[in-house]
Write a protein that holds these residues in place. Structure first.
Motif, PDB file in Angstrom:
ATOM      1  N   ARG A   1      -4.195   5.631   3.365  1.00  0.00           N
ATOM      2  CA  ARG A   1      -3.536   4.446   2.848  1.00  0.00           C
ATOM      3  C   ARG A   1      -4.335   3.877   1.674  1.00  0.00           C
ATOM      4  O   ARG A   1      -5.544   3.691   1.763  1.00  0.00           O
ATOM      5  CB  ARG A   1      -3.459   3.399   3.967  1.00  0.00           C
ATOM      6  N   VAL A   2      -3.640   3.628   0.551  1.00  0.00           N
ATOM      7  CA  VAL A   2      -4.301   3.044  -0.622  1.00  0.00           C
ATOM      8  C   VAL A   2      -3.661   1.684  -0.884  1.00  0.00           C
ATOM      9  O   VAL A   2      -2.452   1.599  -1.136  1.00  0.00           O
ATOM     10  CB  VAL A   2      -4.121   3.948  -1.870  1.00  0.00           C
ATOM     11  N   GLU A   3      -4.445   0.623  -0.779  1.00  0.00           N
ATOM     12  CA  GLU A   3      -3.895  -0.721  -0.960  1.00  0.00           C
ATOM     13  C   GLU A   3      -3.844  -1.067  -2.451  1.00  0.00           C
ATOM     14  O   GLU A   3      -4.850  -0.945  -3.161  1.00  0.00           O
ATOM     15  CB  GLU A   3      -4.733  -1.736  -0.195  1.00  0.00           C
TER      16      GLU A   3
ATOM     17  N   GLN B   1      -2.990  -7.346  -2.463  1.00  0.00           N
ATOM     18  CA  GLN B   1      -3.205  -8.071  -1.201  1.00  0.00           C
ATOM     19  C   GLN B   1      -2.911  -9.553  -1.414  1.00  0.00           C
ATOM     20  O   GLN B   1      -3.041 -10.066  -2.515  1.00  0.00           O
ATOM     21  CB  GLN B   1      -4.672  -7.989  -0.730  1.00  0.00           C
TER      22      GLN B   1
ATOM     23  N   SER C   1       0.852  -1.196   0.000  1.00  0.00           N
ATOM     24  CA  SER C   1       0.000   0.000   0.000  1.00  0.00           C
ATOM     25  C   SER C   1       0.881   1.237   0.000  1.00  0.00           C
ATOM     26  O   SER C   1       2.062   1.188   0.355  1.00  0.00           O
ATOM     27  CB  SER C   1      -0.949  -0.019   1.197  1.00  0.00           C
ATOM     28  N   TYR C   2       0.282   2.329  -0.456  1.00  0.00           N
ATOM     29  CA  TYR C   2       0.964   3.620  -0.479  1.00  0.00           C
ATOM     30  C   TYR C   2       0.065   4.634   0.219  1.00  0.00           C
ATOM     31  O   TYR C   2      -1.120   4.371   0.437  1.00  0.00           O
ATOM     32  CB  TYR C   2       1.191   4.081  -1.930  1.00  0.00           C
ATOM     33  N   ARG C   3       0.635   5.784   0.523  1.00  0.00           N
ATOM     34  CA  ARG C   3      -0.172   6.893   1.059  1.00  0.00           C
ATOM     35  C   ARG C   3      -0.543   7.811  -0.088  1.00  0.00           C
ATOM     36  O   ARG C   3       0.302   8.142  -0.911  1.00  0.00           O
ATOM     37  CB  ARG C   3       0.636   7.694   2.085  1.00  0.00           C
TER      38      ARG C   3
ATOM     39  N   GLU D   1       3.094  -4.242   3.501  1.00  0.00           N
ATOM     40  CA  GLU D   1       2.229  -3.736   4.583  1.00  0.00           C
ATOM     41  C   GLU D   1       2.056  -4.835   5.644  1.00  0.00           C
ATOM     42  O   GLU D   1       2.086  -4.577   6.830  1.00  0.00           O
ATOM     43  CB  GLU D   1       0.873  -3.371   3.961  1.00  0.00           C
TER      44      GLU D   1
END
Ligand SMILES: Nc1ncnc2c1ncn2[C@@H]1O[C@H](COP(=O)(O)OP(=O)(O)OP(=O)(O)O)[C@@H](O)[C@H]1O
Length: 227
Positions: A18-20, A23, A10-12, A59
């Motif tokens: 937070r953007v996943e 997964q 994930s990134y900010r 993450e």
């Protein structure tokens, strides 16, 4: 030897949320294996490669490359991990004011090699990729295919166990793309594992190998013939 277990990336975003991106990523690469990684733009292919060279931390979950594991590897160990990997990018990223020779030798200097060994190994790597006659050419004097060959030489000169290639043929016309692909396959057959992210389904069909697609953040095995 190379493993991603239940990992997420994930990134900010600019607001800090937070953007996943991916997964439950699971991937095992055996020694000397060749795998394509496909998926639409923005699906997370580059992010998955970055997990392996530990430019991005998962993450959750774990990434293992040889003896290095993401949750125990300290920042000062990352350069040692990266010596086990070679990386080739779409946009070459050669030093523009240096010759092909210097670009490759630089990678050896960075890992502490000096003198005659640097000369020998640099020329061997340039020979392996078929551009020893262009050793003194600067990137601006080389074709796209020659530049990518120089990048491959730089990536393999430290004898990595895994070559990560992120759209290595993306800037090349189909004939030159095929030549670069044949080169990568030759290196793979000599024992270097290859994980290659690509949009180029024509190339995957022409040179089929195990193919994984990133679909909605998850890895799915697909039949290369069906692309
Ligand atoms: N450093 C970052 N900060 C914030 N978002 C990022 C960052 N890096 C990647 N992203 C986002 O993560 C998602 C996945 O990007 P990534 O580059 O891994 O995809 P990709 O499949 O390699 O795309 P492409 O095929 O276009 O190269 C995209 O939405 C991208 O905008």
């Amino acid at each position: 030897m190379i493993e991603i277990r239940n990992a997420a990336v994930s990134y900010r975003d600019p607001s800090g949320a937070r953007v996943e991106v991916a997964q439950d990523l699971n991937l095992t690469l055996a020694r000397g294996e060749m795998v394509y990684l496909i998926g639409p733009t923005g699906s997370g292919k580059s992010s998955l490669l970055k997990l392996l060279y530990m430019d991005v931390q998962p993450e959750y979950g774990v990434v293992r490359v040889g003896p290095y594991q993401s949750d125990t590897t300290k920042p000062h160990d990352v350069p040692f991990l990266r010596r086990m990997l070679g990386v080739v990018f779409q946009d070459f990223q050669l030093l523009p004011d240096r010759s092909a020779y210097d670009n490759v030798a630089f990678a050896l200097h960075a890992t502490g090699h000096r003198g005659a060994e640097v000369r020998q190994r640099t020329m061997d790597a340039l020979s392996q990729v078929g551009i020893s006659h262009r050793a003194q050419a600067k990137p601006s004097e080389m074709s796209g295919g020659e530049q990518q060959r120089a990048c491959v030489a730089r990536a393999i000169v430290n004898d990595p166990m895994l070559l990560l290639a992120d759209e290595p043929t993306g800037n090349l016309d189909p004939r030159v793309a095929d030549e670069i692909q044949k080169l990568l396959i030759k290196l793979n057959r000599q024992g270097m594992a290859l994980l290659m992210a690509t949009h180029d389904y024509r190339l995957v069909r022409s040179f089929p190998a195990r193919t994984l697609a990133l679909v909605k953040g998850r890895l799915v095995e697909v039949d290369p013939e069906s692309l």
